[in-house]
Design an enzyme around this catalytic site. Structure first.
Site, mmCIF file in Angstrom:
data_model
loop_
_atom_site.group_PDB
_atom_site.id
_atom_site.type_symbol
_atom_site.label_atom_id
_atom_site.label_comp_id
_atom_site.label_asym_id
_atom_site.label_seq_id
_atom_site.Cartn_x
_atom_site.Cartn_y
_atom_site.Cartn_z
ATOM 1 C CD GLU A 297 -3.350 0.188 2.003
ATOM 2 O OE1 GLU A 297 -4.374 -0.466 1.761
ATOM 3 O OE2 GLU A 297 -3.122 0.685 3.124
ATOM 4 C CG HIS B 268 7.086 -29.835 1.742
ATOM 5 N ND1 HIS B 268 7.512 -31.104 1.425
ATOM 6 C CD2 HIS B 268 7.894 -29.408 2.759
ATOM 7 C CE1 HIS B 268 8.514 -31.441 2.227
ATOM 8 N NE2 HIS B 268 8.767 -30.429 3.045
ATOM 9 C CE LYS C 298 -11.422 2.885 1.881
ATOM 10 N NZ LYS C 298 -10.683 3.924 2.601
HETATM 11 O O1 PA5 Z 1 -3.028 1.726 5.955
HETATM 12 C C1 PA5 Z 1 -4.108 2.231 5.778
HETATM 13 O O2 PA5 Z 1 -4.305 3.454 5.857
HETATM 14 C C2 PA5 Z 1 -5.339 1.385 5.462
HETATM 15 O O3 PA5 Z 1 -4.981 0.051 5.272
HETATM 16 C C3 PA5 Z 1 -6.322 1.458 6.610
HETATM 17 O O4 PA5 Z 1 -5.735 0.985 7.790
HETATM 18 C C4 PA5 Z 1 -7.585 0.652 6.319
HETATM 19 O O5 PA5 Z 1 -8.157 1.069 5.114
HETATM 20 C C5 PA5 Z 1 -8.604 0.825 7.439
HETATM 21 O O6 PA5 Z 1 -8.877 2.169 7.633
HETATM 22 P P1 PA5 Z 1 -9.471 2.715 8.971
HETATM 23 O O7 PA5 Z 1 -8.505 2.479 10.050
HETATM 24 O O8 PA5 Z 1 -9.716 4.163 8.707
HETATM 25 O O9 PA5 Z 1 -10.748 1.964 9.214
#
Ligand code: PA5
Length: 476
Positions: free
Chosen positions: A296, A325, A440
């Site tokens: 990410e 394996h 989203k």
């Molecule tokens: O790293 C990030 O920002 C995302 O993976 C968030 O943690 C994830 O989308 C969850 O978001 P939130 O904590 O706002 O619910």
């Protein structure tokens, strides 16, 4: 740094000396990167001083440790279960800590064996069957529900919230609020507003700390402390790495060297897969946590100067010896598109002898006499590493002296810092995730969220088109 445990990065088998110049990196290539690497260290330091990278200072927040431990002391024996609801960075760190530091069968231990700490369930998906199964086995009156979301609006977590709030109100009446604790932004978001209105117990996530960098905030620390993990040691380990990775000399800074090696292998040698192969089942959660952090943070369409670059290497979790394996055949003989990073623990907590030297053993198994599972996993690791190296497969090894809260804190911080340096090499914004937004928005539009009405019309047409062709079924 006294007698504290060290974390080692052995990158000999990444180098041309070991695997040849086609797949290995030369010292000249690393030297060529030195000026940039040094500049990036200075840039990160400046950004840190300007308060732009608050995750780097989390290891020094001892106040939060005190606050969490006070809360935990007060509530831990009231509950048989802690259920953590969150997703992405709001769950993966918790899972990493729980799988690394708690007993593999924590939830099957007796209350006494768990030292009075609750059973832990970290639920990071909305699969209706999985969610129903969770509700089948926990009783609301003996459970604390911990809702974690930085934004306070994430549809998955907020849906779970709505389901459970109704359930708790129905089952527990007025006392239901004592069964809820929220961890969210201190000011923004729907969950913060509800928390303030209802007076739920709550911790805040420090401003400017994004989900995947939040494991050392209450996001990861609260559930860790609720299972008896030494959260002060987690922070100490992280602080240790911070101090050890200050140098702007690539040869003296393991996080910087790690970032440079992965970047050079990808950009210069087309190794676009990053296999994280942990020779510890307990670190499987940490490997998942790393995969999110890396993917990410670095998988981006645009550079910081807005050029289209579509960059990023793909992290993949593997477990030694299990995946010897399963995946290893591909790593040995498939395309030369991978770097393998072994994770290794120098000393396991337990030693399990297979068969004593003096005991009788079936014919054909004599070679196991006098050995332990510890010898076996170590030998399999060495054997696999050697075999990959002989096939000129670039690999490096991260070794922890032992698996403890301190060394896990080291690992978290090392990888967070390494990812931040890598973002500099890749020239991307390491801390945003614009690519996640499109999916989203489509979801919210389809669910009927008002501000996305136009988008709903567009995607309904798209989805309809897809349904009209190119489908084939087994059976009728
Ligand atoms: O790293 C990030 O920002 C995302 O993976 C968030 O943690 C994830 O989308 C969850 O978001 P939130 O904590 O706002 O619910």
């Amino acid at each position: 740094m006294g007698d504290k445990k060290t974390v080692h990065l052995d990158f000999h088998n990444m180098m041309a000396d070991s695997i040849g110049p086609e797949h290995g990196i030369t010292e000249e290539e690393l030297k060529g990167l030195e000026p940039l690497a040094s500049q990036y260290v200075k840039e990160l330091k400046d950004e840190r001083i300007q308060g732009k990278l608050p995750f780097l200072d989390l290891p020094y927040n001892q106040d939060i440790v005190v606050q969490i431990l006070e809360t935990v002391d007060f509530i831990k024996e009231k509950f048989k279960n802690l259920v953590v609801l969150g997703i992405g960075g709001s769950a993966l760190g918790n899972i990493a800590i729980h799988t690394a530091l708690n007993h593999s069968f924590h939830n099957l231990l007796t209350d006494r064996e768990r030292n009075g700490f609750p059973r832990i369930f970290i639920h990071d998906n909305i699969d209706p069957d999985g969610f129903s199964h969770l509700l089948d086995i926990i009783k609301p009156h003996e459970t604390l529900f911990n809702f974690t979301t930085k934004s306070g609006t994430t549809v998955e977590t907020m849906s779970q919230f709505l389901i459970l709030i109704r359930l708790l109100r129905n089952k527990l009446g007025n006392g239901y609020k004592d069964h809820i604790i929220t961890i969210t932004d201190s000011e923004r978001g729907t969950l913060r507003a509800i928390t303030e209105r209802e007076g739920f117990q709550s911790f805040s996530i420090p401003a400017g700390v994004g989900g995947r960098y939040s494991v050392l905030t209450p996001v990861g620390l609260f559930s860790a402390a609720m299972s008896g993990v030494d959260i002060g040691a987690l922070l100490d380990g992280a602080a240790w790495v911070d101090k050890a990775c200050q140098s702007d000399n690539i040869w003296e800074n393991p996080a910087l060297m790690g970032a440079a090696l992965y970047f050079l292998s990808h950009a210069g040698k087309n190794k676009n897969l990053l296999i994280m192969m942990s020779y510890s089942s307990a670190l499987r959660g940490a490997a998942d946590w790393f995969c999110q952090l890396w993917a990410e943070s670095l998988g981006k369409k645009f550079s910081v100067s807005k050029e289209i670059i579509h960059t990023g290497s793909t992290p993949v979790k593997a477990i030694g010896v299990t995946d010897q394996h399963s995946q290893l055949q591909l790593y040995m003989e498939g395309p030369y598109d991978k770097v393998i990073t072994f994770w290794k623990i120098e000393r396991f907590i337990n030693t399990v002898p297979i068969i004593n030297k003096e005991d009788a053993v079936e014919s054909g198994l004599e070679y196991l006499q006098g050995h332990s599972l510890n010898d076996l996993i170590e030998t399999e690791f060495e054997g696999t590493r050697l075999a990959l190296t002989e096939q000129k497969r670039p690999n490096c090894t991260i070794t922890l002296d032992e698996l403890s809260a301190f060394t896990l804190g080291q690992l978290f911080y090392l990888f967070e810092l390494q990812t931040a340096y890598a973002g500099k090499f890749y020239k991307v914004n390491t801390f945003d995730q614009p690519g996640v937004e499109a999916g989203k928005i489509n979801t919210l539009a389809l669910l009927g969220k008002k501000e996305f009405e136009q988008r709903k019309t567009e995607i309904t047409v798209q989805l309809q088109k897809k349904k009209e062709g190119y489908r084939i079924s087994c059976g009728n």
